[in-house]
Design an enzyme around this catalytic site. Structure first.
Site, PDB file in Angstrom:
ATOM      1  N   GLY A  11       0.785  -1.232   0.000  1.00  0.00           N
ATOM      2  CA  GLY A  11       0.000   0.000   0.000  1.00  0.00           C
ATOM      3  C   GLY A  11       0.815   1.279   0.000  1.00  0.00           C
ATOM      4  CB  SER A  12       4.303   2.189  -0.841  1.00  0.00           C
ATOM      5  OG  SER A  12       4.432   1.758  -2.166  1.00  0.00           O
ATOM      6  NE  ARG A  62     -10.951 -12.643 -13.912  1.00  0.00           N
ATOM      7  CZ  ARG A  62     -10.794 -11.913 -15.015  1.00  0.00           C
ATOM      8  NH1 ARG A  62     -10.813 -10.601 -14.932  1.00  0.00           N
ATOM      9  NH2 ARG A  62     -10.599 -12.469 -16.185  1.00  0.00           N
ATOM     10  CG  MET A  87      -0.709  -8.033  -6.916  1.00  0.00           C
ATOM     11  SD  MET A  87       0.222  -7.135  -8.198  1.00  0.00           S
ATOM     12  CE  MET A  87       1.065  -8.520  -8.975  1.00  0.00           C
ATOM     13  CG  HIS A 106       2.918  -1.875 -15.501  1.00  0.00           C
ATOM     14  ND1 HIS A 106       2.534  -3.109 -15.032  1.00  0.00           N
ATOM     15  CD2 HIS A 106       3.930  -2.108 -16.374  1.00  0.00           C
ATOM     16  CE1 HIS A 106       3.266  -4.044 -15.594  1.00  0.00           C
ATOM     17  NE2 HIS A 106       4.126  -3.471 -16.422  1.00  0.00           N
ATOM     18  N   GLY A 140      -7.459  -5.216 -21.884  1.00  0.00           N
ATOM     19  CA  GLY A 140      -6.197  -5.942 -22.024  1.00  0.00           C
ATOM     20  C   GLY A 140      -5.367  -5.881 -20.743  1.00  0.00           C
ATOM     21  CD  GLU A 171       5.346   1.898  -8.652  1.00  0.00           C
ATOM     22  OE1 GLU A 171       4.817   1.742  -7.538  1.00  0.00           O
ATOM     23  OE2 GLU A 171       5.660   0.948  -9.378  1.00  0.00           O
TER      24      GLU A 171
HETATM   25  C1  GRF Z   1       3.907  -1.236  -7.237  1.00  0.00           C
HETATM   26  O1  GRF Z   1       5.278  -1.237  -7.451  1.00  0.00           O
HETATM   27  C2  GRF Z   1       3.154  -1.312  -8.537  1.00  0.00           C
HETATM   28  O2  GRF Z   1       3.847  -0.790  -9.610  1.00  0.00           O
HETATM   29  C3  GRF Z   1       2.978  -2.785  -8.719  1.00  0.00           C
HETATM   30  O3  GRF Z   1       2.776  -3.286  -7.431  1.00  0.00           O
HETATM   31  C4  GRF Z   1       3.446  -2.459  -6.497  1.00  0.00           C
HETATM   32  C5  GRF Z   1       2.508  -2.103  -5.399  1.00  0.00           C
HETATM   33  O4  GRF Z   1       3.131  -1.505  -4.333  1.00  0.00           O
HETATM   34  N1  GRF Z   1       1.924  -3.044  -9.650  1.00  0.00           N
HETATM   35  P1  GRF Z   1       2.313  -0.874  -3.141  1.00  0.00           P
HETATM   36  O5  GRF Z   1       1.355  -1.937  -2.590  1.00  0.00           O
HETATM   37  O6  GRF Z   1       1.592   0.334  -3.632  1.00  0.00           O
HETATM   38  O7  GRF Z   1       3.372  -0.551  -2.124  1.00  0.00           O
END
Ligand code: GRF
Length: 201
Positions: A11-12, A62, A87, A106, A140, A171
């Site tokens: 969750g960063s 799903r 995920m 991403h 996609g 990010e």
């Molecule tokens: C991030 O690096 C994102 O790019 C990838 O998963 C990670 C999630 O990190 N898809 P966080 O849970 O937000 O710390």
């Protein structure tokens, strides 16, 4: 604008959104996860944000899970959905209900290295640059229109973990920035090419 955030892990990115945009340009009205043990859920609870878990095991498939997820997010008033380290793939029904209002971060320079293990894929390919992409989500895998990107040089011999550590602060800058732009209505389809976005005022 009201936003929901979907998480699966640490969750960063959620933390960055809470610190940089929550209660300002954007109100985070819901945090949902496919995993009950995601540390990100604690961050949301601490910030007083409603939290719910939609675990695979609790739904027949799903389609049913994503329908329940979309229902809950809409009940909470979400107008924008941010996938921040979520995920699981979202099904077409979910995407249709939030068309052009789902944004993902991403850890690669898309369209290179979509999907899982993006950082490891880049290292295995020996690329000299790596980076972060923030994009809209379509049906996609990491193929949606690009809102923001930033590249960095890849230091020789770097490990996946080390490269991830270099990419994460990017990010945490690009995702809140993109959410701010979306909230301001500053992200539009390019009339000349619907694959592309025009970003900015
Ligand atoms: C991030 O690096 C994102 O790019 C990838 O998963 C990670 C999630 O990190 N898809 P966080 O849970 O937000 O710390």
């Amino acid at each position: 604008m009201n936003a929901a955030v979907l998480v699966s892990g640490t969750g960063s990115n959620l933390r960055a959104l809470i610190e940089q945009v929550h209660g300002r340009e954007v109100q985070i009205v819901a945090v949902a996860s496919d995993r009950g043990d995601a540390a990100a859920l604690g961050l949301a609870r601490d910030a007083g944000i409603p939290v719910r878990v939609f675990a695979k095991a609790d739904f027949p498939d799903r389609v049913a899970r994503d329908a329940a997820l979309a229902d809950w997010l809409l009940e909470q008033g979400a107008e924008l959905v941010v996938t921040a380290g979520y995920m699981a793939l979202l099904d077409a029904g979910f995407i249709a209900r939030f068309r052009d209002r789902i944004v993902n971060v991403h850890p690669s320079l898309l369209p290179a290295f979509p999907g899982v293990r993006a950082i490891e894929q880049a290292i295995e390919a020996g690329t000299r640059v790596a980076g972060v992409t923030v994009h809209l989500v379509d049906e996609g895998v990491d193929t949606g229109a690009i809102i923001a990107q930033r590249a960095i040089d890849v230091p020789q011999g770097i490990s996946g973990e080390e490269l991830h550590a270099l990419l994460q602060p990017i990010e945490h800058e690009l995702l809140p920035q993109a959410v701010r732009l979306l909230a301001a209505g500053a992200v539009r389809r390019d009339p000349a090419n619907a694959r592309r976005l025009l970003v900015g005022a």
